[in-house]
Design a protein around this motif. Structure first.
Motif, PDB file in Angstrom:
ATOM      1  N   ILE A 126     -37.032 -34.454   5.438  1.00 18.98           N
ATOM      2  CA  ILE A 126     -35.917 -34.047   4.587  1.00 18.98           C
ATOM      3  C   ILE A 126     -35.780 -32.543   4.689  1.00 18.98           C
ATOM      4  CG2 ILE A 126     -35.022 -33.958   2.239  1.00 18.98           C
ATOM      5  CD1 ILE A 126     -36.598 -36.490   1.676  1.00 18.98           C
ATOM      6  N   CYS A 127     -34.572 -32.081   4.927  1.00 17.89           N
ATOM      7  CA  CYS A 127     -34.365 -30.662   5.113  1.00 17.89           C
ATOM      8  C   CYS A 127     -33.411 -30.111   4.061  1.00 17.89           C
ATOM      9  CB  CYS A 127     -33.811 -30.426   6.509  1.00 17.89           C
ATOM     10  SG  CYS A 127     -33.689 -28.715   6.878  1.00 17.89           S
ATOM     11  N   TYR A 128     -33.857 -29.082   3.364  1.00 21.12           N
ATOM     12  CA  TYR A 128     -33.043 -28.455   2.323  1.00 21.12           C
ATOM     13  C   TYR A 128     -32.583 -27.080   2.762  1.00 21.12           C
ATOM     14  CZ  TYR A 128     -33.356 -31.572  -1.678  1.00 21.12           C
ATOM     15  OH  TYR A 128     -33.185 -32.609  -2.539  1.00 21.12           O
ATOM     16  N   ASN A 129     -31.353 -26.750   2.441  1.00 27.02           N
ATOM     17  CA  ASN A 129     -30.857 -25.400   2.665  1.00 27.02           C
ATOM     18  C   ASN A 129     -29.997 -25.027   1.463  1.00 27.02           C
ATOM     19  OD1 ASN A 129     -30.139 -22.980   3.854  1.00 27.02           O
ATOM     20  ND2 ASN A 129     -28.413 -23.893   4.955  1.00 27.02           N
ATOM     21  N   LYS A 130     -30.369 -23.994   0.749  1.00 26.27           N
ATOM     22  CA  LYS A 130     -29.628 -23.522  -0.432  1.00 26.27           C
ATOM     23  C   LYS A 130     -29.344 -24.656  -1.418  1.00 26.27           C
ATOM     24  CE  LYS A 130     -26.407 -21.461   2.160  1.00 26.27           C
ATOM     25  NZ  LYS A 130     -25.234 -20.674   2.538  1.00 26.27           N
ATOM     26  N   GLY A 131     -30.317 -25.524  -1.658  1.00 28.03           N
ATOM     27  CA  GLY A 131     -30.151 -26.586  -2.644  1.00 28.03           C
ATOM     28  C   GLY A 131     -29.393 -27.808  -2.150  1.00 28.03           C
ATOM     29  N   PHE A 132     -28.851 -27.734  -0.934  1.00 25.61           N
ATOM     30  CA  PHE A 132     -28.170 -28.889  -0.358  1.00 25.61           C
ATOM     31  C   PHE A 132     -29.048 -29.510   0.722  1.00 25.61           C
ATOM     32  CE2 PHE A 132     -24.456 -26.922  -2.206  1.00 25.61           C
ATOM     33  CZ  PHE A 132     -23.746 -28.024  -2.647  1.00 25.61           C
ATOM     34  N   ILE A 133     -28.908 -30.833   0.880  1.00 24.80           N
ATOM     35  CA  ILE A 133     -29.661 -31.479   1.946  1.00 24.80           C
ATOM     36  C   ILE A 133     -28.885 -31.276   3.244  1.00 24.80           C
ATOM     37  CG2 ILE A 133     -30.759 -33.611   2.691  1.00 24.80           C
ATOM     38  CD1 ILE A 133     -30.383 -34.684  -0.122  1.00 24.80           C
ATOM     39  N   CYS A 134     -29.545 -30.817   4.279  1.00 18.58           N
ATOM     40  CA  CYS A 134     -28.826 -30.660   5.547  1.00 18.58           C
ATOM     41  C   CYS A 134     -29.476 -31.506   6.619  1.00 18.58           C
ATOM     42  CB  CYS A 134     -28.741 -29.201   5.943  1.00 18.58           C
ATOM     43  SG  CYS A 134     -30.314 -28.406   6.115  1.00 18.58           S
ATOM     44  N   GLY A 135     -30.027 -32.614   6.239  1.00 16.00           N
ATOM     45  CA  GLY A 135     -30.588 -33.519   7.229  1.00 16.00           C
ATOM     46  C   GLY A 135     -31.660 -34.355   6.577  1.00 16.00           C
TER      47      GLY A 135
ATOM     48  N   GLU B 178     -25.955 -36.352   9.426  1.00 16.83           N
ATOM     49  CA  GLU B 178     -25.413 -35.122  10.009  1.00 16.83           C
ATOM     50  C   GLU B 178     -24.645 -34.403   8.922  1.00 16.83           C
ATOM     51  OE1 GLU B 178     -22.870 -35.629  13.484  1.00 16.83           O
ATOM     52  OE2 GLU B 178     -24.329 -37.120  14.158  1.00 16.83           O
ATOM     53  N   GLY B 179     -24.595 -33.094   8.987  1.00 16.67           N
ATOM     54  CA  GLY B 179     -23.850 -32.321   8.004  1.00 16.67           C
ATOM     55  C   GLY B 179     -24.670 -32.078   6.753  1.00 16.67           C
ATOM     56  N   SER B 180     -24.135 -31.315   5.790  1.00 12.28           N
ATOM     57  CA  SER B 180     -24.891 -31.052   4.574  1.00 12.28           C
ATOM     58  C   SER B 180     -24.166 -31.616   3.356  1.00 12.28           C
ATOM     59  CB  SER B 180     -25.144 -29.557   4.411  1.00 12.28           C
ATOM     60  OG  SER B 180     -23.938 -28.889   4.194  1.00 12.28           O
ATOM     61  N   TYR B 181     -24.935 -31.991   2.343  1.00  8.75           N
ATOM     62  CA  TYR B 181     -24.410 -32.723   1.196  1.00  8.75           C
ATOM     63  C   TYR B 181     -25.397 -32.603   0.046  1.00  8.75           C
ATOM     64  CZ  TYR B 181     -27.625 -35.578   3.768  1.00  8.75           C
ATOM     65  OH  TYR B 181     -28.728 -35.979   4.454  1.00  8.75           O
ATOM     66  N   SER B 182     -24.970 -33.042  -1.157  1.00  6.52           N
ATOM     67  CA  SER B 182     -25.858 -32.942  -2.313  1.00  6.52           C
ATOM     68  C   SER B 182     -26.692 -34.216  -2.448  1.00  6.52           C
ATOM     69  CB  SER B 182     -25.031 -32.733  -3.571  1.00  6.52           C
ATOM     70  OG  SER B 182     -24.290 -33.902  -3.821  1.00  6.52           O
ATOM     71  N   GLU B 183     -27.716 -34.149  -3.302  1.00  9.17           N
ATOM     72  CA  GLU B 183     -28.591 -35.306  -3.508  1.00  9.17           C
ATOM     73  C   GLU B 183     -27.819 -36.492  -4.070  1.00  9.17           C
ATOM     74  OE1 GLU B 183     -32.301 -34.428  -5.789  1.00  9.17           O
ATOM     75  OE2 GLU B 183     -31.937 -32.494  -4.838  1.00  9.17           O
ATOM     76  N   ASP B 184     -26.901 -36.213  -5.031  1.00  9.56           N
ATOM     77  CA  ASP B 184     -26.131 -37.292  -5.656  1.00  9.56           C
ATOM     78  C   ASP B 184     -25.293 -38.027  -4.620  1.00  9.56           C
ATOM     79  OD1 ASP B 184     -27.214 -36.469  -7.966  1.00  9.56           O
ATOM     80  OD2 ASP B 184     -25.451 -35.335  -8.649  1.00  9.56           O
TER      81      ASP B 184
ATOM     82  N   ASP C  27     -30.407 -29.981  15.696  1.00  9.39           N
ATOM     83  CA  ASP C  27     -29.484 -30.618  14.754  1.00  9.39           C
ATOM     84  C   ASP C  27     -29.541 -29.951  13.387  1.00  9.39           C
ATOM     85  OD1 ASP C  27     -28.343 -32.412  16.380  1.00  9.39           O
ATOM     86  OD2 ASP C  27     -29.246 -34.214  15.504  1.00  9.39           O
ATOM     87  N   ILE C  28     -30.752 -29.615  12.945  1.00 10.39           N
ATOM     88  CA  ILE C  28     -30.894 -28.973  11.629  1.00 10.39           C
ATOM     89  C   ILE C  28     -30.199 -27.613  11.636  1.00 10.39           C
ATOM     90  CG2 ILE C  28     -32.573 -27.920  10.045  1.00 10.39           C
ATOM     91  CD1 ILE C  28     -34.462 -30.254  10.740  1.00 10.39           C
ATOM     92  N   ILE C  29     -30.369 -26.865  12.721  1.00 12.23           N
ATOM     93  CA  ILE C  29     -29.738 -25.543  12.813  1.00 12.23           C
ATOM     94  C   ILE C  29     -28.206 -25.691  12.778  1.00 12.23           C
ATOM     95  CG2 ILE C  29     -29.428 -23.519  14.318  1.00 12.23           C
ATOM     96  CD1 ILE C  29     -32.161 -23.644  12.954  1.00 12.23           C
ATOM     97  N   ILE C  30     -27.696 -26.691  13.475  1.00 17.04           N
ATOM     98  CA  ILE C  30     -26.235 -26.887  13.499  1.00 17.04           C
ATOM     99  C   ILE C  30     -25.745 -27.370  12.128  1.00 17.04           C
ATOM    100  CG2 ILE C  30     -24.363 -28.265  14.503  1.00 17.04           C
ATOM    101  CD1 ILE C  30     -26.153 -28.394  17.068  1.00 17.04           C
ATOM    102  N   ASN C  31     -26.425 -28.385  11.560  1.00 16.04           N
ATOM    103  CA  ASN C  31     -25.952 -28.977  10.308  1.00 16.04           C
ATOM    104  C   ASN C  31     -26.045 -28.027   9.125  1.00 16.04           C
ATOM    105  OD1 ASN C  31     -25.280 -31.434  11.418  1.00 16.04           O
ATOM    106  ND2 ASN C  31     -27.319 -32.278  11.141  1.00 16.04           N
TER     107      ASN C  31
END
Lengths: 285, 221
Positions: free
Chosen positions: A230-239, B183-189, A111-115
């Motif tokens: 908590i998973c971070y990728n390039k400053g965005f949370i991706c899971g 699911e998906g990616s998003y910011s902390e805010d 899921d992390i790889i996909i998201n």
């Protein structure tokens, strides 16, 4: 003496440490364990990595295969992740078909790889509807001492970063496939998702999070699979997954995000340094 | 980031309908529909379990998920894990040592927010079975679309276009986070705003639980 105390009063033993703001292994609450990483350790695999986070050891190997894409997604290749938790890694596992925990961990990592969209599956396609790469990413845990998802993801990302794909020419008329293994191109990896696990505990109305927990700490804070990841990728949370354990306050959540973000940078540096050293070594030979 | 016309309208969830004691042979059962998403949960317990899975400290919770297709997949194991961990924090298992509690979930219709529906339905079935619980729990799902708007309790078509979708489970006492998965990616805010929205909307689910419980209990009504 301390060992006997730990056996007779397991909960009190643990709580005594926590109430003195220290963990049983001497770390502070936010402190993580040392990471050791080695890439391309398995020569028979197309890419591989071995990672040790504290005692948790995970070996990842990637095998390449050619296949026909799915009819409904003719331009996409495949990334198949699988995690094995043999009885070798912990007394909690029995031989036989994959345990529930292994399947859940597998699902979390894929899921992390996909998201995170770190791999564009379109890059893996060679000829639309005819030929595409399949990346079989197999991870085997040698020693499970907590924070399994973190270690698996580091091993997987380090392997993906070293993976090179052979050049394949496909003749659409004769349907002939020619693979040239001497000319290889690097796989495009966008960003670097890094997962951080936390164990959650409540003491006297106080919410506590322990970064990078060992398996003992996981046991004391809700048991197998009860973690905040908590998973971070390039400053965005991706899971962000939270299962079981104590309930989480908003303040702790914020703290966890901060720690996870810092750790993402550290792990990224570890992987980049390791890859650089590896590249230097291969160039010198 | 959030457009102006979203204050009260967004706090609406899809209509919920529930029937308890739907199955005659289980200790507690509930069928719940949220919009067009429907799930059926049966709870049995406390009952006997195998020696090896017995725990002297607390009840062993077993969650079985059966999808509409019937063939078990890795994704189903994940759903079982989510539901088991959620129920485990809520049930006062130490009151039933050396026993087992089985929660069986049957997928009937998935039109978005399915896991949230399963979790809510499990809570109602546990209440119906009369098991002692620390607190009840309510799951609320939301989706974040490309422009950053948060949509609560999205239906299938909204999920398909969303950039990220999240589900949060809150407890009834302190409204703190019991379970969360995204699911998906998003910011902390965006994340913290989504948590707050869902937390506020969880009141509606708890109010619904109250309504159902008072409907089925003749004494405390």
């Amino acid at each position: 003496m301390a060992d006997i105390y730990k056996l007779i009063h397991p909960v009190k033993y643990f709580n005594d440490y926590i109430s003195r703001e220290v963990r049983p292994d001497g770390r502070e609450f936010h402190e993580q364990r040392n990471i050791k990483l080695n890439v391309n350790s398995i020569k028979s695999a197309d890419a591989s990595a071995v990672v040790k986070c504290g005692n948790t050891t995970v070996v990842c190997g990637i095998k390449l295969e050619l296949a026909t894409p799915k009819a409904e997604e003719p331009d996409f290749g495949f990334v198949v992740t699988n995690i094995e938790l043999p009885p070798l890694c912990s007394s909690k596992y029995r031989p036989g078909p994959p345990s529930d925990n292994a399947q859940v961990t597998s699902n979390l990592v894929s899921d992390i790889i996909i998201n995170s969209k770190c791999i564009d599956l379109k890059d893996l396609c060679i000829a639309s509807d005819k030929l595409a790469w399949v990346l079989y990413c197999d991870m085997v845990c040698m020693d499970n001492d907590g924070s399994l998802v973190d270690a698996c993801l580091i091993a997987l990302m380090a392997s993906l970063k070293t993976l090179t794909l052979p050049t394949v020419t496909y003749d659409s008329e004769t349907e002939e496939i020619a693979v040239d293994t001497s000319v290889r191109s690097k796989l495009n990896v966008h960003g670097l998702p890094v997962a951080t696990s936390f164990a959650m505990n409540t003491q006297e109305q106080r919410n506590i999070i322990l970064a990078d927990p060992s398996s003992y700490e996981e046991d004391m804070c809700g048991g197998l699979g009860a973690n905040l990841i908590i998973c971070y990728n390039k400053g965005f949370i991706c899971g962000s997954q939270k299962f079981g354990g104590s309930n989480l306050s908003t303040e702790c959540e914020r703290k966890a995000h901060k720690i996870a973000k810092e750790r993402a940078q550290i792990v990224e540096e570890v992987i980049n340094v390791c890859l650089k050293n590896y590249e230097n070594d291969t160039n010198n030979q | 980031m959030v457009s102006e016309n979203t204050d009260l309208k967004d706090f609406k969830l899809r209509p919920m309908k529930c029937e308890c004691n739907y199955l005659s042979k289980s200790d507690g059962s509930a069928i719940l529909s949220q919009g067009h998403t429907v799930s059926l949960v049966s709870v049995n317990g406390p009952l006997d379990v195998k020696m090896q899975s017995q725990s002297i400290e607390k009840a062993t919770l077993e969650v079985l998920f059966s999808s509409k297709g019937g063939k078990p997949t890795v994704g189903d194991r994940y759903k079982e894990h989510v539901i088991r961990q959620t129920c485990e924090t809520a049930i006062l298992g130490s009151l039933y040592p050396r026993t087992g509690i089985t929660v069986t979930i049957q997928e009937l219709e998935d039109q978005g927010g399915f896991l949230a529906c399963c979790i809510n339905c499990s809570c109602l079935a546990l209440l119906n079975a009369g098991l002692a619980m620390r607190h009840t729990f309510a799951a609320v799902s939301c989706a974040i679309d490309e422009s950053g708007n948060i949509q609560l309790d999205p239906a299938r078509d909204q999920l398909d276009t969303a950039r990220a979708n999240m589900t949060f489970v809150f407890d009834s006492r302190e409204k703190s986070l019991v379970t969360g998965f995204t699911e998906g990616s998003y910011s902390e805010d965006a994340y913290s705003e989504a948590v707050e929205r869902c937390r506020a909307a969880s009141h509606l689910v708890f109010a619904f639980y109250k309504e159902i419980v008072s409907k089925y209990s003749n004494v405390i009504g």
